[in-house]
Design an enzyme around this catalytic site. Structure first.
Site, PDB file in Angstrom:
ATOM      1  N   SER A 254       0.836  -1.182   0.000  1.00 34.55           N
ATOM      2  CA  SER A 254       0.000   0.000   0.000  1.00 34.55           C
ATOM      3  C   SER A 254       0.876   1.237   0.000  1.00 34.55           C
ATOM      4  CB  SER A 254      -0.874   0.022   1.250  1.00 34.55           C
ATOM      5  OG  SER A 254      -0.017   0.077   2.378  1.00 34.55           O
ATOM      6  N   LYS A 255       0.335   2.317  -0.567  1.00 34.31           N
ATOM      7  CA  LYS A 255       1.214   3.469  -0.711  1.00 34.31           C
ATOM      8  C   LYS A 255       1.524   4.166   0.605  1.00 34.31           C
ATOM      9  CE  LYS A 255      -2.194   6.458  -2.986  1.00 34.31           C
ATOM     10  NZ  LYS A 255      -2.774   6.597  -4.270  1.00 34.31           N
ATOM     11  N   ARG A 256       0.789   3.858   1.635  1.00 34.45           N
ATOM     12  CA  ARG A 256       1.144   4.441   2.930  1.00 34.45           C
ATOM     13  C   ARG A 256       2.449   3.836   3.457  1.00 34.45           C
ATOM     14  NH1 ARG A 256      -2.565   2.502   5.941  1.00 34.45           N
ATOM     15  NH2 ARG A 256      -3.837   1.875   4.174  1.00 34.45           N
ATOM     16  N   LYS A 257       2.744   2.601   3.050  1.00 29.37           N
ATOM     17  CA  LYS A 257       3.920   1.945   3.615  1.00 29.37           C
ATOM     18  C   LYS A 257       5.074   1.773   2.631  1.00 29.37           C
ATOM     19  CE  LYS A 257       1.246  -0.211   7.142  1.00 29.37           C
ATOM     20  NZ  LYS A 257       0.481  -1.345   7.536  1.00 29.37           N
ATOM     21  N   ASN A 258       4.799   1.929   1.355  1.00 29.78           N
ATOM     22  CA  ASN A 258       5.814   1.734   0.326  1.00 29.78           C
ATOM     23  C   ASN A 258       5.426   2.594  -0.855  1.00 29.78           C
ATOM     24  OD1 ASN A 258       7.947  -0.214   0.601  1.00 29.78           O
ATOM     25  ND2 ASN A 258       6.384  -1.771   0.839  1.00 29.78           N
TER      26      ASN A 258
END
Ligand code: GLU
Length: 508
Positions: A254-258
């Site tokens: 997910s873009k929050r983590k990567n």
């Protein structure tokens, strides 16, 4: 040789091009290319609420950047087009009609309010969610009346509730689910657009796709697709569900983590070859333990039995390491070209400047004739022996190499330049001695500079490390720099002496 496989990647243009699309494109590409088949790009743009204008272009550009060309697609054409689902709505409507006529699907006139109440009631009674089948048994005259009254409707799949539905996954073996657990899936929405399920199956059939390789998250949709193939009387493709890319905590990437956008990797100086190699490792291992292999090597000995199902972790540190390995594999000339092309690209898209280094670098490039200038190329080439082994991404060049491009390296503090347990007066004595000794040199090259600086260590009664720290900070502006003596040679005698001089004015 196995039968030619026709494969496809079918992204939805709903945002930045996703690393997951590249990951799936890679494996679909390999399967098609190693069997003499075809690889198709199909744009699944039927969700008009999430549609984003630039997304399709970014997807096609990203696949080109990665070196994963498709044989058929919206921009290259092909015999089974159009390759954009929004241009195929008549085809879907005709197919839905066929299913309705054959009683494999039915019109559902339930209002949004009724469906919501139904869901509430199901939740309250802890029942699994799903359509309750109210419209499944409508009589022909009831249907005619509603159609005549213009009542909006969707078309749903008539799922047989009295049997199991299964398929053989090429990677996971038999997958089977009870019909009772499969929802009467909407196939055609009230806006006349098909849902993913209908459009996907119709297109895979019409485009002659015979192996569907996609992410694991679609497994639960596949029984619905199986029912559609059965309802149409079509031959089913092979299904191969690849493991999802995961964050370090094992959740779906997910873009929050990567960073998940392919554009991000391009903008930040990752090499397409390294990214492809990295994505390959997420679902595949080569014949030996070697983790570094090119797409050509992967194709040369591609073997589906080495595709894996374990949840691959998208580890940025590992990607950084791999990218560094690829940077080192380039010739100096190729890397210089790549860097300049990267900076030109960043300038062309108006990328946020990297505050630590882009400013001086870009000013220097423009002052020396711009991205196509021979002077620029010649100097960048000279820095390669100092820089190539020290950067992991193209982006890291500018901050590390800023000492080559700054007019004035001032900005460091007395604390930066003063080794522990020394004071500023001592530092100034070292600066003066260094300046005067270097000024004496007849040849200003790496070897002479090194001999000269090492010669100061004893008379000054300082450690070599300390003398070098003072010289490094004064000449490069930072405690972290490319190798000192080589850098001084590149910076040149006059500028090196001027910087040592300027540091003498430093105040505590
Ligand atoms: N449009 C779907 C996606 O965005 C395609 C899934 C599939 O390959 O069937 O991933």
């Amino acid at each position: 040789m196995p039968a030619p496989l026709v494969t496809r990647v079918a992204p939805s243009p709903t945002g930045d091009p996703h690393v997951g699309t590249a990951y799936m494109a890679l494996f679909n590409y390999c399967l098609a290319k190693t069997t003499g088949g075809r690889f198709i790009l199909r744009v699944e743009d039927t969700d008009r609420t999430r549609y984003q204008e630039d997304s399709e272009r970014q997807i096609t550009e990203s696949l080109t950047w990665l070196g994963l060309p498709y044989d058929e697609g919206p921009d290259v054409g092909g015999p089974n087009g159009p390759y954009r689902q929004s241009e195929r709505t008549d085809i879907y409507r005709a197919h839905v009609q066929e299913l309705v006529d054959g009683e494999k699907a039915y019109r559902c006139f339930c209002t949004a309010e009724r469906l919501q109440e139904m869901r509430h009631a199901q939740r309250a009674r802890k029942m699994p969610p799903g359509y309750d089948g109210l419209c499944r048994g409508l009589l022909p005259e009831e249907i005619e009346k509603r159609l005549a009254d213009g009542v909006p409707y969707v078309v749903r799949l008539r799922v047989p509730k009295d049997r199991k539905v299964g398929f053989e996954d090429a990677l996971r073996g038999k997958v089977e689910i009870d019909g009772k657990e499969i929802d009467d899936q909407v196939l055609l929405k009230s806006d006349g657009y098909p849902t993913y399920h209908l459009a996907n199956v119709v297109d895979d059939h019409m485009m002659e796709v015979n192996e569907v390789v996609r992410a694991e998250e679609w497994i639960t949709s596949t029984p619905k697709h199986v029912l559609l193939y059965e309802a149409f009387g079509w031959t089913m493709p092979t299904f191969r569900h690849m493991p999802l890319l995961r964050n370090k905590d094992k959740s779906k990437i997910s873009k929050r983590k990567n960073p998940t956008s392919l554009l991000w990797y391009k903008d930040h100086g990752y090499l397409p070859e390294a990214l492809v190699n990295f994505l390959a490792l997420m679902g595949y291992s080569g014949p030996d333990d070697n983790e570094i292999f090119s797409l050509e090597q992967m194709l040369a000995d591609f073997d589906t039995s080495r595709m894996s199902t374990s949840g691959p972790v998208f580890d940025m540190d590992k990607l950084g390491w791999l990218n560094g390995e690829y940077i080192r594999m380039d010739s100096e000339e190729a890397l210089a070209d790549r860097l300049i092309a990267h900076w030109a690209y960043r300038a062309s898209i108006g990328a946020e400047p990297n505050p630590e280094g882009d400013g001086p670098l870009y000013d220097w490039i423009f002052a020396n004739g711009g991205f196509a200038s021979e002077t620029v190329k010649a100097f960048i080439l000279k820095t390669m022996p100092l820089m190539q082994t020290r950067i992991k991404t193209l982006e890291e060049y500018a901050p590390l190499g800023r000492c080559f491009f700054l007019d004035d390296v001032a900005g460091f503090s007395a604390e930066d330049i003063t080794p522990k347990k020394r004071d500023l007066d001592g530092v100034k004595a070292v600066l003066k001695a260094t300046h005067d000794a270097l000024a004496e040199l007849t040849i200003f090259d790496t070897a002479s500079i090194e001999t000269c600086l090492r010669g100061l260590v004893e008379p000054l009664e300082w450690k070599a490390r300390e003398v070098f720290q003072v010289a490094r900070v004064a000449v490069t502006g930072s405690k972290i720099s490319p190798p000192l003596f080589e850098s001084m040679e590149l910076i040149g005698r006059d500028e090196t002496l001027a910087r040592l001089d300027a540091a003498l004015a430093l105040e505590a």
